[in-house]
Motif scaffolding. Sequence first.
Motif: not given
Length: 165
Positions: A112-132
Amino acid sequence: MARISAETRARNEEAVRAAMDRLLKGDLPPGSSCDLKTLAAEAGVTRTAFSPKKNRDGTTRPGPYQHLAEEFERRCRALQEAGEVVDPRIAQIERLKTKVAELKERLTQRDETVAELTTFKELAVSRSAAQHDEIVRLREQIATLGNVRRLPAASPGTAPYGSCS
């Protein structure tokens, strides 16, 4: 097979009862468990003496010590139901089952923690790409408009405009 005398049978029953008491108190020989095989070996009787026998006509009759085997199994069950563990192997099995259940729970939590962290990572990378992308778009907009001037760089050692120092 020869029949045994009443005296021998009484002696064997006494030995079986003594062995039964020892086993049920937890005094097990090394490498054995609390079962009929160990009971027979400890009492010095054959294991088949605890089983029903067949007559020549096909009918069954109780084994010479079958009543003791039933008593032994009944007492074992009563101790287990009371929460007492006579056989160290059974205690080990119960400990291992508890440990396995605990490890399964930890594994589920980890997944469950890995799934949550994977979702968080995807969201962070997505936001970073959008900011870029937004930064690149704004830089292109600045370059095309041409009405934005760069501020002069501050010289080292001087405070910026409006600072309190």
